[in-house]
Write a protein that holds these residues in place. Structure first.
Motif, PDB file in Angstrom:
ATOM      1  N   SER A  23       0.831  -1.212   0.000  1.00 16.40           N
ATOM      2  CA  SER A  23       0.000   0.000   0.000  1.00 16.40           C
ATOM      3  C   SER A  23       0.859   1.254   0.000  1.00 16.40           C
ATOM      4  O   SER A  23       0.386   2.340  -0.315  1.00 16.40           O
ATOM      5  N   GLU A  24       2.134   1.088   0.362  1.00 17.03           N
ATOM      6  CA  GLU A  24       3.013   2.252   0.444  1.00 17.03           C
ATOM      7  C   GLU A  24       3.601   2.643  -0.920  1.00 17.03           C
ATOM      8  O   GLU A  24       4.292   3.649  -1.027  1.00 17.03           O
ATOM      9  N   VAL A  71       4.811  11.923  -3.769  1.00 12.94           N
ATOM     10  CA  VAL A  71       4.551  10.922  -2.736  1.00 12.94           C
ATOM     11  C   VAL A  71       3.977  11.609  -1.522  1.00 12.94           C
ATOM     12  O   VAL A  71       4.400  12.700  -1.167  1.00 12.94           O
ATOM     13  N   ARG A  72       3.027  10.939  -0.878  1.00 11.00           N
ATOM     14  CA  ARG A  72       2.544  11.406   0.413  1.00 11.00           C
ATOM     15  C   ARG A  72       3.450  10.838   1.502  1.00 11.00           C
ATOM     16  O   ARG A  72       4.205   9.902   1.266  1.00 11.00           O
ATOM     17  N   PHE A  73       3.345  11.405   2.717  1.00 14.82           N
ATOM     18  CA  PHE A  73       4.155  10.893   3.825  1.00 14.82           C
ATOM     19  C   PHE A  73       3.899   9.390   3.994  1.00 14.82           C
ATOM     20  O   PHE A  73       2.765   8.938   3.968  1.00 14.82           O
ATOM     21  N   GLY A  74       4.963   8.615   4.156  1.00 14.81           N
ATOM     22  CA  GLY A  74       4.817   7.180   4.372  1.00 14.81           C
ATOM     23  C   GLY A  74       4.876   6.372   3.094  1.00 14.81           C
ATOM     24  O   GLY A  74       5.031   5.154   3.140  1.00 14.81           O
ATOM     25  N   GLN A  75       4.755   7.026   1.943  1.00 20.42           N
ATOM     26  CA  GLN A  75       4.844   6.282   0.679  1.00 20.42           C
ATOM     27  C   GLN A  75       6.289   6.170   0.209  1.00 20.42           C
ATOM     28  O   GLN A  75       7.139   6.995   0.564  1.00 20.42           O
ATOM     29  N   VAL A  76       6.555   5.141  -0.615  1.00 20.86           N
ATOM     30  CA  VAL A  76       7.866   5.023  -1.278  1.00 20.86           C
ATOM     31  C   VAL A  76       7.606   4.762  -2.754  1.00 20.86           C
ATOM     32  O   VAL A  76       6.556   4.245  -3.133  1.00 20.86           O
ATOM     33  N   PHE A  77       8.584   5.135  -3.565  1.00 21.60           N
ATOM     34  CA  PHE A  77       8.449   4.895  -5.001  1.00 21.60           C
ATOM     35  C   PHE A  77       8.667   3.417  -5.301  1.00 21.60           C
ATOM     36  O   PHE A  77       9.535   2.772  -4.706  1.00 21.60           O
ATOM     37  N   ASP A  78       7.885   2.898  -6.221  1.00 20.91           N
ATOM     38  CA  ASP A  78       7.981   1.483  -6.596  1.00 20.91           C
ATOM     39  C   ASP A  78       9.200   1.270  -7.500  1.00 20.91           C
ATOM     40  O   ASP A  78       9.207   1.651  -8.654  1.00 20.91           O
ATOM     41  N   TYR A 131       0.416  -7.607   7.613  1.00 19.11           N
ATOM     42  CA  TYR A 131      -0.318  -7.214   6.401  1.00 19.11           C
ATOM     43  C   TYR A 131       0.371  -7.812   5.187  1.00 19.11           C
ATOM     44  O   TYR A 131       0.964  -7.103   4.378  1.00 19.11           O
TER      45      TYR A 131
END
Lengths: 404, 404
Positions: free
Chosen positions: A196-197, A205-212, A267
């Motif tokens: 989901s990140e 990116v929003r806070f908590g996300q990382v690039f795939d 998760y």
């Protein structure tokens, strides 16, 4: 959870899973112009003789060898055969016919005298009417004459089944008039990244996300291993969302690979969806890349790598690169022994794959054993393969390295 | 006609001719998804810190190291951070927050205790309301916490100019959110084959015609060397026809290569058209491939190979492969010393390039020294490079071989 496997055990397991894909490859017919790098599915035989017709190996004069046995001798020039000349000529005994390399040798002629052993004593190169050529060197019967079929006879094999088609194979096929070839179909591999990140590069990116990073890396690895990407998608950690993209992937692919969602956390979407469908999650005694999952779902092999980008790339290199390359008819990438330029430490009980660079003085790790350094991985050109039992290895020792 | 050149001299001449093509390569921007195998035109720097935020290296519990200095210790579980959690949490001292690998570490937490060193003594994995976790192993400050920017800081170089982009580079670029990159434009190379006798494979041939093997072979060689084919055409031996296709090629290309039409015969269209435009025809002391022509026409380098398919392929391998690969950022193909498995004879005064195959017992020619055997060339995997002065070389001698 089965007990930990060794890298060899898991590699064998993956090879068994993928063996059916190489055993009976699909075949497709492609134009010769699109065939570079593809693998011939069958022996390809010539439907013609090569050369197609008896022709000259030199620019010069077609003669009867008997007429030039004693030299010098002057012969009337009674004709001219450029390459591509479409009407077979006949040589009158005691005369010569000018001929170009590759042009059809006139009936009755049995030798070619190269132009450098001749001189026009009457007439000019651009006007052969009434010309006479002096022959200064004798030639035996058959000299500089290429007989029809002397390179290859009709029915001879031009290219063996399993050959990866390079320029020289295409040249031979083209020379025999072949314009399309049956080649092994590329394996269709789906690439599913989960988490989901994950955010797509190029967007915010929003806070908590990382690039795939895994989607593009796995797609490139699949393609450089001679397969094709049938579907590439990223799924959140929602089981229903993942199940949907998985089903689309299974329907369109010979093999599905996933990244992420198989460790022991709370998760783990790949575990949650795949275990009930018969997959197994394994711990492999290696670092990075310990958690691995495999299965055959709806008849399609599924291989699941951990989500960390370095773990994913190392897993691909260790378990999937060799079988994919073999299926595509590509040679394995070299595994070799190289001197270690500096001492390294390892974790006993786990086979380590350190990212390394080879230089003049040997191979050295580009970074610590952390599996998280995707930027450091980009600087590596090999994996340094440290055995399970190793704890400390001294500089100067030979170690096994895998080419990236 | 200049006097014969050595292979080295002609190779240097060709390299000088092509040097401007590598000196200032054109640059184009491509999507990361299309960048595999391309060469970075500039250093690519990260515009973000990696990791993007302080995150957990393990599935487990985020704690204050001071709170777990003495173990076992039971802590209230006051929150849960899955990967991708978008709201930063704050840890209340004396409590724990469950955290997944890659998830943002709560403010106030300074260590992660891996899940295997813990046990929920109250509550359940899928219901953490009122849960209490027992911590069984102490962790130092910073353990299993990845600090923002610890892999790479904003402004650091991700990939150096000149790097050929493989999966691991794409992964690093994607991880930093890069979605398109400036790469060197591929060289545009026109492939012109000449000869009135040439017919396209896949159609019928009339008497005296041969199938064009050079067009497809040169196109494949150009592409496998990292360049692109800007135009591919076959011309008859009519000078006006050739001049027309040449002009189209010059207008569309960084380099033009031709095959055929440069030897000493009477219908040598490439000679006829190129010599008045400043090209020079040279004899190189080699076999096959003796006649070679070069020039710069309308500012575009032109390289002309002899028309025999084996001569054309050997000429490409000896003179053009290395500079094209260098311009594309590809490593040179290996040239190595291999034991000769059988005795060979050579023609003194000409450097010989025999088609050979490498086996267990060394390298052996696949056929005689004839340059005409396009089917035999397909069976070769190396060129055996015999020095100019060689006459007879014994089995067991080391010879130089060029990888095909």
């Amino acid at each position: 959870m089965t007990p930990p496997r060794s890298v060899e055990e898991h590699a064998e397991h993956v090879n068994r899973l993928l063996a059916p894909l190489s055993a009976e490859p699909d075949v497709e017919t492609v134009l010769l112009a699109d065939a570079a790098g593809r693998v011939a599915a069958t022996d390809i035989r010539s439907e013609v003789d090569l050369p197609l017709f008896r022709n000259s190996q030199m620019d010069g004069y077609a003669v009867r060898a008997a007429d030039v046995a004693r030299v010098p001798v002057a012969l009337e020039v009674t004709g001219d055969v450029p390459a591509g000349h479409e009407v077979p000529l006949t040589l009158t005994p005691g005369t010569a016919i000018r001929i170009m390399t590759g042009a059809p040798v006139p009936t009755g002629a049995d030798a070619i005298v190269p132009v450098e052993d001749t001189e026009l004593v009457l007439g000019r190169d651009d006007d052969l009417a009434g010309a006479v050529v002096e022959i200064r060197r004798a030639r035996r019967r058959g000299e500089f004459v290429r007989e029809r079929g002397s390179d290859l006879e009709r029915g001879d094999v031009l290219v063996r089944a399993g050959t990866r088609l390079a320029a020289r194979h295409l040249a031979a096929l083209a020379a025999a008039g072949v314009s399309s070839v049956a080649v092994r179909a590329r394996l269709r591999v789906a690439v599913l990244t989960t988490g989901s990140e994950l955010a797509a590069p190029g967007r915010g990116v929003r806070f908590g996300q990382v690039f795939d990073a895994n989607g593009i890396a796995l797609a490139a690895l699949v393609e450089e291993s001679g397969a094709m990407v049938s579907l590439r998608a990223s799924s959140s950690d929602d089981p229903a969302a993942f199940a949907k993209v998985l089903d689309a992937a299974l329907a369109a692919s010979d093999l599905v690979i996933t990244s992420g969602g198989i460790s022991k956390g709370a998760y783990e979407v790949v575990r949650e969806v795949l275990l009930p469908r018969g997959a197994e999650v394994t711990t492999v005694a290696m670092q990075p890349g310990g958690p691995q999952a495999t299965g055959v779902i709806d008849g399609v092999p599924v291989l699941c790598f951990p989500g960390n980008p370095v773990s994913t790339q190392v897993s691909f290199a260790v378990f999937l690169r060799a079988p994919l390359r073999a299926a595509a008819g590509l040679p394995p990438l070299p595994v070799r022994r190289v001197r270690l330029a500096e001492a390294v430490r390892s974790v006993p009980g786990k086979r380590q794959f350190l990212r390394g660079r080879v230089a003049e003085d040997g191979v050295a790790p580009v970074s610590g054993p952390s599996s998280h350094l995707v930027a450091a991985m980009a600087n590596a050109d090999v994996l340094i393969d440290l055995p399970e039992e190793a704890e400390a290895i001294e500089a100067g020792s030979d170690v096994t390295v895998w080419t990236l």
